[in-house]
Design a protein around this motif. Structure first.
Motif, PDB file in Angstrom:
ATOM      1  N   TYR A  94       0.825  -1.205   0.000  1.00 12.03           N
ATOM      2  CA  TYR A  94       0.000   0.000   0.000  1.00 12.03           C
ATOM      3  C   TYR A  94       0.863   1.261   0.000  1.00 12.03           C
ATOM      4  O   TYR A  94       0.496   2.277  -0.593  1.00 12.03           O
ATOM      5  N   ALA A  95       2.043   1.185   0.651  1.00 13.39           N
ATOM      6  CA  ALA A  95       2.944   2.343   0.634  1.00 13.39           C
ATOM      7  C   ALA A  95       3.440   2.613  -0.793  1.00 13.39           C
ATOM      8  O   ALA A  95       3.532   3.772  -1.219  1.00 13.39           O
ATOM      9  N   GLU A  98       0.656   4.235  -2.712  1.00 10.73           N
ATOM     10  CA  GLU A  98       0.462   5.636  -2.340  1.00 10.73           C
ATOM     11  C   GLU A  98       1.456   6.546  -3.050  1.00 10.73           C
ATOM     12  O   GLU A  98       1.164   7.722  -3.280  1.00 10.73           O
ATOM     13  N   GLU A  99       2.649   6.020  -3.348  1.00  9.83           N
ATOM     14  CA  GLU A  99       3.631   6.825  -4.063  1.00  9.83           C
ATOM     15  C   GLU A  99       3.132   7.189  -5.456  1.00  9.83           C
ATOM     16  O   GLU A  99       3.386   8.293  -5.954  1.00  9.83           O
ATOM     17  N   HIS A 102      -3.283   8.584  -5.597  1.00  9.18           N
ATOM     18  CA  HIS A 102      -3.785   9.466  -4.564  1.00  9.18           C
ATOM     19  C   HIS A 102      -4.108   8.642  -3.316  1.00  9.18           C
ATOM     20  O   HIS A 102      -4.529   7.493  -3.412  1.00  9.18           O
ATOM     21  N   LYS A 103      -3.968   9.257  -2.134  1.00 10.46           N
ATOM     22  CA  LYS A 103      -4.141   8.546  -0.871  1.00 10.46           C
ATOM     23  C   LYS A 103      -5.574   8.028  -0.688  1.00 10.46           C
ATOM     24  O   LYS A 103      -5.800   6.929  -0.214  1.00 10.46           O
ATOM     25  N   LYS A 104      -6.569   8.837  -1.077  1.00 14.33           N
ATOM     26  CA  LYS A 104      -7.968   8.433  -0.895  1.00 14.33           C
ATOM     27  C   LYS A 104      -8.308   7.224  -1.765  1.00 14.33           C
ATOM     28  O   LYS A 104      -9.059   6.342  -1.346  1.00 14.33           O
ATOM     29  N   VAL A 106      -6.227   4.865  -2.629  1.00 17.50           N
ATOM     30  CA  VAL A 106      -5.592   3.716  -1.990  1.00 17.50           C
ATOM     31  C   VAL A 106      -6.440   3.238  -0.815  1.00 17.50           C
ATOM     32  O   VAL A 106      -6.657   2.033  -0.635  1.00 17.50           O
ATOM     33  N   GLU A 107      -6.965   4.186  -0.016  1.00 20.94           N
ATOM     34  CA  GLU A 107      -7.821   3.816   1.118  1.00 20.94           C
ATOM     35  C   GLU A 107      -9.073   3.092   0.639  1.00 20.94           C
ATOM     36  O   GLU A 107      -9.497   2.104   1.245  1.00 20.94           O
TER      37      GLU A 107
END
Length: 121
Positions: A94-95, A98-99, A102-104, A106-107
């Motif tokens: 997941y890290a 995220e690179e 977008h973070k949302k 990935v969530e």
């Protein structure tokens, strides 16, 4: 002639002769005395053998129980290590996502994957 003190010295130096049987005929006093062969001398009664078998079985059962507990504890530790490794790999995956994303997003994918895992298992 042998005096009584000389006989006492002989019996004190040779422990097998001290049994009161006197000197051996062949003079090998360092060997143990032979006894009559009694084939039934070491036998026990049936009830004693049954009791010994019961005690042996109880001991074996206790040993097996202890071994099983030890093996279960070992398997639990192994499973905990595997779970930790799997969680670490997921976190790293997941890290990496995220690179790039977008973070949302990935969530959202995390939640979706978690739902699919629960449905499949």
């Amino acid at each position: 002639m042998a005096t009584p003190t000389a006989a006492a010295e002989v019996t004190s130096t040779h422990p097998s002769a001290a049994a009161g049987l006197g000197m051996r005929k062949n003079g090998k006093n360092w060997h143990p005395q032979k006894r009559a062969f009694r084939p039934t001398s070491g036998q026990t009664t049936f009830s004693k053998r049954i009791e010994q078998d019961k005690a042996k079985k109880a001991t074996k059962a206790l040993e097996q129980e202890m071994k099983d507990e030890k093996e279960q504890e070992r398997q639990r530790r192994i499973q905990a290590i595997k779970d930790k490794r799997k969680a670490k790999e997921e976190k790293e995956r997941y890290a990496k996502m995220e690179e790039k994303m977008h973070k949302k997003l990935v969530e959202r994918r995390k939640r979706r994957e978690k739902r699919n895992k629960l449905l499949n298992s």
